[in-house]
Write a protein that holds these residues in place. Sequence first.
Motif, PDB file in Angstrom:
ATOM      1  N   THR A  19       0.846  -0.968   0.173  1.00 50.83           N
ATOM      2  CA  THR A  19       0.130   0.055  -0.044  1.00 50.83           C
ATOM      3  C   THR A  19       1.069   1.187  -0.065  1.00 50.83           C
ATOM      4  OG1 THR A  19      -0.254  -0.186   2.452  1.00 50.83           O
ATOM      5  CG2 THR A  19      -2.023  -1.454   1.245  1.00 50.83           C
ATOM      6  N   GLY A  20       1.988   1.631  -0.181  1.00 50.90           N
ATOM      7  CA  GLY A  20       2.856   2.175   0.390  1.00 50.90           C
ATOM      8  C   GLY A  20       3.114   3.156   1.243  1.00 50.90           C
ATOM      9  N   LYS A  21       3.380   2.325   2.868  1.00 50.32           N
ATOM     10  CA  LYS A  21       3.459   1.560   3.822  1.00 50.32           C
ATOM     11  C   LYS A  21       5.333   1.529   3.381  1.00 50.32           C
ATOM     12  CE  LYS A  21      -1.030   2.811   6.038  1.00 50.32           C
ATOM     13  NZ  LYS A  21      -1.569   1.692   7.056  1.00 50.32           N
ATOM     14  N   ILE A  22       5.880   2.267   4.633  1.00 50.01           N
ATOM     15  CA  ILE A  22       7.363   1.474   5.084  1.00 50.01           C
ATOM     16  C   ILE A  22       7.440   1.422   6.343  1.00 50.01           C
ATOM     17  CG2 ILE A  22       9.735   2.308   4.741  1.00 50.01           C
ATOM     18  CD1 ILE A  22       8.992   4.812   3.686  1.00 50.01           C
ATOM     19  N   LYS A  23       7.390  -0.001   6.217  1.00 52.21           N
ATOM     20  CA  LYS A  23       7.968  -0.865   7.710  1.00 52.21           C
ATOM     21  C   LYS A  23       9.281  -0.693   8.024  1.00 52.21           C
ATOM     22  CE  LYS A  23       6.975  -5.104   6.498  1.00 52.21           C
ATOM     23  NZ  LYS A  23       6.596  -5.986   6.704  1.00 52.21           N
ATOM     24  N   ARG A  24       8.756  -1.295   9.246  1.00 51.12           N
ATOM     25  CA  ARG A  24      10.297  -0.407  10.491  1.00 51.12           C
ATOM     26  C   ARG A  24      10.609  -1.461  11.643  1.00 51.12           C
ATOM     27  NH1 ARG A  24      10.401   1.757  14.977  1.00 51.12           N
ATOM     28  NH2 ARG A  24       8.347   3.369  15.435  1.00 51.12           N
ATOM     29  N   LYS A  25      11.566  -2.116  12.325  1.00 52.91           N
ATOM     30  CA  LYS A  25      11.530  -3.179  12.578  1.00 52.91           C
ATOM     31  C   LYS A  25      11.989  -1.787  14.479  1.00 52.91           C
ATOM     32  CE  LYS A  25      12.944  -7.417  11.860  1.00 52.91           C
ATOM     33  NZ  LYS A  25      14.450  -8.196  11.995  1.00 52.91           N
ATOM     34  N   ASP A  26      11.566  -2.029  15.469  1.00 52.38           N
ATOM     35  CA  ASP A  26      11.620  -0.966  16.979  1.00 52.38           C
ATOM     36  C   ASP A  26      13.149  -1.296  16.914  1.00 52.38           C
ATOM     37  OD1 ASP A  26       8.745   0.294  17.349  1.00 52.38           O
ATOM     38  OD2 ASP A  26       7.839  -2.000  17.930  1.00 52.38           O
ATOM     39  N   ALA A  27      13.548  -0.293  18.052  1.00 48.34           N
ATOM     40  CA  ALA A  27      14.561   0.023  18.940  1.00 48.34           C
ATOM     41  C   ALA A  27      14.859  -0.694  19.533  1.00 48.34           C
ATOM     42  CB  ALA A  27      15.252   1.241  18.346  1.00 48.34           C
ATOM     43  N   PHE A  28      15.989  -0.730  20.482  1.00 47.65           N
ATOM     44  CA  PHE A  28      15.771  -1.524  21.693  1.00 47.65           C
ATOM     45  C   PHE A  28      15.531  -2.282  22.449  1.00 47.65           C
ATOM     46  CE2 PHE A  28      14.392   2.983  22.220  1.00 47.65           C
ATOM     47  CZ  PHE A  28      15.842   4.061  22.597  1.00 47.65           C
ATOM     48  N   LYS A  29      15.908  -3.512  20.966  1.00 48.66           N
ATOM     49  CA  LYS A  29      16.351  -4.709  21.148  1.00 48.66           C
ATOM     50  C   LYS A  29      17.119  -6.205  20.900  1.00 48.66           C
ATOM     51  CE  LYS A  29      13.902  -8.913  22.039  1.00 48.66           C
ATOM     52  NZ  LYS A  29      12.960  -9.771  20.819  1.00 48.66           N
ATOM     53  N   SER A  30      18.178  -5.081  20.661  1.00 49.55           N
ATOM     54  CA  SER A  30      19.878  -5.758  20.243  1.00 49.55           C
ATOM     55  C   SER A  30      20.962  -5.519  21.378  1.00 49.55           C
ATOM     56  CB  SER A  30      20.436  -5.148  19.085  1.00 49.55           C
ATOM     57  OG  SER A  30      20.939  -3.824  20.242  1.00 49.55           O
ATOM     58  N   HIS A  31      20.479  -5.338  22.396  1.00 47.76           N
ATOM     59  CA  HIS A  31      21.717  -5.276  23.580  1.00 47.76           C
ATOM     60  C   HIS A  31      20.904  -5.099  24.817  1.00 47.76           C
ATOM     61  CE1 HIS A  31      23.725  -1.650  23.301  1.00 47.76           C
ATOM     62  NE2 HIS A  31      23.348  -2.130  22.401  1.00 47.76           N
ATOM     63  N   ILE A  32      21.975  -5.397  26.058  1.00 50.83           N
ATOM     64  CA  ILE A  32      21.206  -5.101  27.700  1.00 50.83           C
ATOM     65  C   ILE A  32      19.803  -5.343  27.279  1.00 50.83           C
ATOM     66  CG2 ILE A  32      21.538  -3.101  28.739  1.00 50.83           C
ATOM     67  CD1 ILE A  32      22.904  -1.627  27.295  1.00 50.83           C
ATOM     68  N   LEU A  33      19.466  -6.917  27.539  1.00 51.50           N
ATOM     69  CA  LEU A  33      18.518  -6.969  27.180  1.00 51.50           C
ATOM     70  C   LEU A  33      17.618  -7.750  28.603  1.00 51.50           C
ATOM     71  CD1 LEU A  33      17.755  -8.990  23.877  1.00 51.50           C
ATOM     72  CD2 LEU A  33      16.902  -6.787  24.614  1.00 51.50           C
ATOM     73  N   THR A  34      18.538  -7.955  29.447  1.00 48.92           N
ATOM     74  CA  THR A  34      18.816  -8.358  30.823  1.00 48.92           C
ATOM     75  C   THR A  34      18.093  -7.882  32.303  1.00 48.92           C
ATOM     76  OG1 THR A  34      20.536  -7.533  31.407  1.00 48.92           O
ATOM     77  CG2 THR A  34      20.602 -10.141  31.135  1.00 48.92           C
ATOM     78  N   LYS A  35      17.802  -6.567  32.050  1.00 44.51           N
ATOM     79  CA  LYS A  35      16.928  -4.969  32.964  1.00 44.51           C
ATOM     80  C   LYS A  35      15.608  -5.222  32.479  1.00 44.51           C
ATOM     81  CE  LYS A  35      20.544  -2.209  32.289  1.00 44.51           C
ATOM     82  NZ  LYS A  35      21.078  -0.929  32.030  1.00 44.51           N
ATOM     83  N   LYS A  36      15.328  -5.675  30.833  1.00 40.40           N
ATOM     84  CA  LYS A  36      14.145  -5.605  30.962  1.00 40.40           C
ATOM     85  C   LYS A  36      13.135  -6.264  30.428  1.00 40.40           C
ATOM     86  CE  LYS A  36      16.629  -2.670  26.640  1.00 40.40           C
ATOM     87  NZ  LYS A  36      16.832  -3.434  25.610  1.00 40.40           N
ATOM     88  N   THR A  37      11.939  -5.774  30.821  1.00 39.80           N
ATOM     89  CA  THR A  37      11.211  -7.433  31.437  1.00 39.80           C
ATOM     90  C   THR A  37      10.197  -8.154  29.884  1.00 39.80           C
ATOM     91  OG1 THR A  37       8.839  -6.095  30.763  1.00 39.80           O
ATOM     92  CG2 THR A  37      10.434  -6.180  33.384  1.00 39.80           C
ATOM     93  N   THR A  38      10.690  -8.996  30.459  1.00 39.67           N
ATOM     94  CA  THR A  38      10.002  -9.945  28.996  1.00 39.67           C
ATOM     95  C   THR A  38       8.460  -9.299  28.340  1.00 39.67           C
ATOM     96  OG1 THR A  38      10.217 -12.062  30.786  1.00 39.67           O
ATOM     97  CG2 THR A  38       9.331 -12.586  28.602  1.00 39.67           C
ATOM     98  N   LYS A  39       6.895  -9.055  29.154  1.00 40.06           N
ATOM     99  CA  LYS A  39       6.301  -8.419  27.986  1.00 40.06           C
ATOM    100  C   LYS A  39       7.062  -6.717  27.627  1.00 40.06           C
ATOM    101  CE  LYS A  39       2.514  -5.375  28.570  1.00 40.06           C
ATOM    102  NZ  LYS A  39       1.147  -4.916  29.272  1.00 40.06           N
ATOM    103  N   GLN A  40       8.330  -5.949  27.945  1.00 39.59           N
ATOM    104  CA  GLN A  40       8.775  -5.170  26.521  1.00 39.59           C
ATOM    105  C   GLN A  40       9.715  -5.676  25.915  1.00 39.59           C
ATOM    106  OE1 GLN A  40      11.253  -2.777  29.343  1.00 39.59           O
ATOM    107  NE2 GLN A  40      11.995  -1.374  27.627  1.00 39.59           N
ATOM    108  N   LYS A  41      10.592  -6.959  25.602  1.00 36.84           N
ATOM    109  CA  LYS A  41      11.055  -7.134  24.622  1.00 36.84           C
ATOM    110  C   LYS A  41       9.909  -7.971  23.802  1.00 36.84           C
ATOM    111  CE  LYS A  41      13.568  -9.768  27.763  1.00 36.84           C
ATOM    112  NZ  LYS A  41      14.511 -10.385  28.362  1.00 36.84           N
ATOM    113  N   ARG A  42       9.047  -8.397  24.171  1.00 37.07           N
ATOM    114  CA  ARG A  42       8.033  -9.008  23.684  1.00 37.07           C
ATOM    115  C   ARG A  42       7.345  -8.063  22.606  1.00 37.07           C
ATOM    116  NH1 ARG A  42       4.399 -11.752  27.161  1.00 37.07           N
ATOM    117  NH2 ARG A  42       3.020 -10.019  26.995  1.00 37.07           N
ATOM    118  N   ASN A  43       7.487  -6.954  23.184  1.00 39.74           N
ATOM    119  CA  ASN A  43       6.388  -5.839  22.526  1.00 39.74           C
ATOM    120  C   ASN A  43       7.600  -5.454  21.095  1.00 39.74           C
ATOM    121  OD1 ASN A  43       3.598  -6.426  23.768  1.00 39.74           O
ATOM    122  ND2 ASN A  43       4.279  -4.862  25.289  1.00 39.74           N
ATOM    123  N   LEU A  44       8.161  -5.270  21.185  1.00 40.62           N
ATOM    124  CA  LEU A  44       9.897  -4.954  20.968  1.00 40.62           C
ATOM    125  C   LEU A  44      10.043  -5.300  19.781  1.00 40.62           C
ATOM    126  CD1 LEU A  44      12.204  -3.185  23.526  1.00 40.62           C
ATOM    127  CD2 LEU A  44      10.481  -1.922  21.761  1.00 40.62           C
TER     128      LEU A  44
END
Length: 66
Positions: A19-44
């Motif tokens: 349809t002409g939109k541009i998709k992208r991935k969410d940031a903050f999912k590459s490293h330092i994942l131990t302090k992020k909650t499971t819900k936060q990582k799943r939503n990213l």
Amino acid sequence: MPKMKTNSSAKKRFSLTGTGKIKRKDAFKSHILTKKTTKQKRNLTTTSYVSDADMGNVKRMLCIGK
């Protein structure tokens, strides 16, 4: 006039939908994942779309349009 060159980093990060939109991935999912909650990582893991304010810059990097 020479051809426009596509930005190499942009073509790896963005993709165009049918349809002409541009998709992208969410940031903050590459490293330092131990302090992020499971819900936060799943939503990213979901993809989202480039905002209207940034659409012009991304299209220019991908050589879409004019």
